[in-house]
Design a protein around this motif. Sequence first.
Motif, PDB file in Angstrom:
ATOM      1  N   UNK A  38       0.924  -1.058   0.151  1.00  0.00           N
ATOM      2  CA  UNK A  38       0.058  -0.028  -0.053  1.00  0.00           C
ATOM      3  C   UNK A  38       0.929   1.194   0.028  1.00  0.00           C
ATOM      4  N   UNK A  39       1.063   1.910  -1.100  1.00  0.00           N
ATOM      5  CA  UNK A  39       1.719   3.081  -1.131  1.00  0.00           C
ATOM      6  C   UNK A  39       0.947   4.334  -1.065  1.00  0.00           C
ATOM      7  N   UNK A  95       2.080  13.561  -9.103  1.00  0.00           N
ATOM      8  CA  UNK A  95       1.093  12.827  -8.331  1.00  0.00           C
ATOM      9  C   UNK A  95       0.343  12.127  -9.149  1.00  0.00           C
ATOM     10  N   UNK A  96      -0.419  12.663  -9.944  1.00  0.00           N
ATOM     11  CA  UNK A  96      -1.376  11.737 -10.856  1.00  0.00           C
ATOM     12  C   UNK A  96      -0.551  10.934 -11.898  1.00  0.00           C
ATOM     13  N   UNK A 101       1.030   5.012 -13.256  1.00  0.00           N
ATOM     14  CA  UNK A 101       2.348   4.099 -13.642  1.00  0.00           C
ATOM     15  C   UNK A 101       2.525   3.067 -12.642  1.00  0.00           C
ATOM     16  N   UNK A 102       2.335   3.449 -11.157  1.00  0.00           N
ATOM     17  CA  UNK A 102       2.449   2.478 -10.151  1.00  0.00           C
ATOM     18  C   UNK A 102       1.242   1.624 -10.317  1.00  0.00           C
ATOM     19  N   UNK A 103      -0.067   2.281 -10.466  1.00  0.00           N
ATOM     20  CA  UNK A 103      -1.212   1.207 -10.672  1.00  0.00           C
ATOM     21  C   UNK A 103      -0.975   0.134 -11.791  1.00  0.00           C
ATOM     22  N   UNK A 104      -0.516   0.758 -12.851  1.00  0.00           N
ATOM     23  CA  UNK A 104      -0.247  -0.128 -14.268  1.00  0.00           C
ATOM     24  C   UNK A 104       0.691  -1.336 -13.597  1.00  0.00           C
ATOM     25  N   UNK A 105       1.629  -1.047 -12.676  1.00  0.00           N
ATOM     26  CA  UNK A 105       2.634  -1.985 -12.323  1.00  0.00           C
ATOM     27  C   UNK A 105       2.148  -3.020 -11.091  1.00  0.00           C
ATOM     28  N   UNK A 106       0.846  -2.780 -10.872  1.00  0.00           N
ATOM     29  CA  UNK A 106       0.481  -3.625 -10.069  1.00  0.00           C
ATOM     30  C   UNK A 106       0.068  -3.041  -8.308  1.00  0.00           C
ATOM     31  N   UNK A 107       0.621  -1.923  -8.013  1.00  0.00           N
ATOM     32  CA  UNK A 107       0.732  -1.539  -6.645  1.00  0.00           C
ATOM     33  C   UNK A 107      -0.594  -1.021  -6.326  1.00  0.00           C
ATOM     34  N   UNK A 108      -0.907  -0.979  -4.810  1.00  0.00           N
ATOM     35  CA  UNK A 108      -1.973  -0.196  -4.423  1.00  0.00           C
ATOM     36  C   UNK A 108      -1.757   1.086  -4.093  1.00  0.00           C
ATOM     37  N   UNK A 109      -2.078   2.191  -4.787  1.00  0.00           N
ATOM     38  CA  UNK A 109      -1.677   3.647  -4.629  1.00  0.00           C
ATOM     39  C   UNK A 109      -2.456   4.322  -4.337  1.00  0.00           C
ATOM     40  N   UNK A 110      -2.578   5.438  -3.295  1.00  0.00           N
ATOM     41  CA  UNK A 110      -3.297   6.297  -2.803  1.00  0.00           C
ATOM     42  C   UNK A 110      -2.711   7.679  -2.820  1.00  0.00           C
TER      43      UNK A 110
END
Length: 114
Positions: A38-39, A95-96, A101-110
Amino acid sequence: MAAANRDPDKRFVYREFGNDNSAAIERGIQELPPSQQNLRVQASRKGRKGKTVTIINGFQAKPETLDALVKQLKTQCGTGGTIKDNEIEIQGDHKQKLVEILTKLGYKVKISGG
């Protein structure tokens, strides 16, 4: 052990004889897959003379993994960046773009902060 030979970064509980087994003392970092991390992404100016940087924290990964990730993020944002205290700092307010990018890599990002 002489005081001049002590390294303040090394931690010895007790050592009577033998070689320096610093590898045995190091604490292992448990690396989780991206889907379990969770990032948080936030923009900050504190302590940077008014310059904005985007900070990504919450990583549970080895330094080698972070090095590869920061290189990829810097390339895709077209800017500089670094790793400090297990956090990635990217120069500028991205930020956006970083969330995408991180969501496409599979991370959970907020996005965190204002």
